[in-house]
Scaffold this active site. Sequence first.
Site, mmCIF file in Angstrom:
data_model
loop_
_atom_site.group_PDB
_atom_site.id
_atom_site.type_symbol
_atom_site.label_atom_id
_atom_site.label_comp_id
_atom_site.label_asym_id
_atom_site.label_seq_id
_atom_site.Cartn_x
_atom_site.Cartn_y
_atom_site.Cartn_z
ATOM 1 N N ASP A 68 -5.153 6.080 24.809
ATOM 2 C CA ASP A 68 -4.131 6.227 25.247
ATOM 3 C C ASP A 68 -3.988 7.309 26.601
ATOM 4 O OD1 ASP A 68 -4.846 8.495 23.949
ATOM 5 O OD2 ASP A 68 -3.226 8.336 22.293
ATOM 6 N N ASN A 140 2.137 14.057 12.394
ATOM 7 C CA ASN A 140 2.978 13.510 12.024
ATOM 8 C C ASN A 140 2.515 11.968 11.551
ATOM 9 O OD1 ASN A 140 2.702 12.091 14.245
ATOM 10 N ND2 ASN A 140 4.667 12.464 15.166
ATOM 11 N N HIS A 142 0.897 9.812 13.403
ATOM 12 C CA HIS A 142 0.490 8.784 14.492
ATOM 13 C C HIS A 142 -0.823 8.626 14.955
ATOM 14 C CE1 HIS A 142 0.398 12.233 17.906
ATOM 15 N NE2 HIS A 142 -0.813 11.922 17.385
ATOM 16 N N GLU A 147 3.959 6.473 17.439
ATOM 17 C CA GLU A 147 4.820 7.577 16.876
ATOM 18 C C GLU A 147 5.566 7.016 15.617
ATOM 19 O OE1 GLU A 147 3.949 10.580 17.508
ATOM 20 O OE2 GLU A 147 4.529 11.145 19.582
HETATM 21 C C1 F6R Z 1 -5.737 11.249 21.362
HETATM 22 C C2 F6R Z 1 -4.875 10.390 20.315
HETATM 23 C C3 F6R Z 1 -4.151 11.274 19.291
HETATM 24 C C4 F6R Z 1 -4.710 12.254 18.473
HETATM 25 C C5 F6R Z 1 -3.759 12.862 17.521
HETATM 26 C C6 F6R Z 1 -4.687 14.027 16.853
HETATM 27 O O1 F6R Z 1 -6.108 10.311 22.260
HETATM 28 O O2 F6R Z 1 -4.825 9.313 20.554
HETATM 29 O O3 F6R Z 1 -3.671 10.302 18.232
HETATM 30 O O4 F6R Z 1 -5.907 11.624 17.978
HETATM 31 O O5 F6R Z 1 -2.728 13.323 18.306
HETATM 32 O O6 F6R Z 1 -4.976 14.948 17.601
HETATM 33 P P1 F6R Z 1 -5.849 16.113 17.469
HETATM 34 O O7 F6R Z 1 -7.445 15.743 17.302
HETATM 35 O O8 F6R Z 1 -5.910 17.012 18.671
HETATM 36 O O9 F6R Z 1 -5.336 17.047 16.228
#
Ligand code: F6R
Length: 257
Positions: A68, A140, A142, A147
């Site tokens: 992303d 959450n 995702h 989301e």
């Molecule tokens: C980032 C992504 C997100 C993160 C998720 C967890 O490229 O795809 O889905 O993996 O928000 O983020 P952290 O590891 O910072 O808790």
Amino acid sequence: MARIRIFDTPAALARVLASDIARVLATQPTLVLGLATGRTPIPLYRELVRQHLAGRADFSRATTFNLDEFLGVGAMDPRSYRAFMKKYLFDRVNLSPRRMHFLNGAAAPGRGVQRECERYERAIERAGGIDVQILGLGMNGHIGFNEPARALVARTHCTRLKPATRRANAPLFGNRIGAVPREALSMGMATILHAKRIVLLATGSTKARCVERMITGPVTPRLPASFLQLHRHVEIWLDRAAAARLGGPERTALHRG
Ligand code: F6R
């Protein structure tokens, strides 16, 4: 059922996974890796750099696709996920820049964004699909920037970020939530689920509840990570804190591997 692996610490998890990826690279040098940003995979990227410097991980023929990117954040922007990957991995291993793939956050709104998403899907297809997809887990539920919603989008698309997700990313933007883009480009659920092998990482107690729902709850767009239950080859790599709410049956699945 997903294969669950639990480690004492995030560092131990990162060491084992980096060795695993190095081994896969040795037998399959043209590996196509799907990569995540965020806090969780940082120890893994550090370990991969270590493996590379020790001569055990050769990325010269590997290909990567990041999950992303923020919309409105260009390739040269230090707050981009591209900059994150350069800092933690790409500037420190021998990946060819030609084979690093990112979504272009600077794509023009509307038709430009749509074309960019289609381009990304085609590039993944041309590379023969993703062999190993590394995922983090949003608090959450995702994955990528898919989301929680009433319905999920299958393919790479432009998505609106939830306030909690923007808050979690505020450190990249000087801790100013208002500065975090409201939209992002993300692989869709089908893009992710078409990876041949999926490795989801979750560490820390703040992820424990979500990990439990992802593994034991219903498959629901309200918790996008629950869709991983539908995949044939998913591995959930956890530290003890993130695994704290898992009961006996899930832990047993781990030992049977
Ligand atoms: C980032 C992504 C997100 C993160 C998720 C967890 O490229 O795809 O889905 O993996 O928000 O983020 P952290 O590891 O910072 O808790």
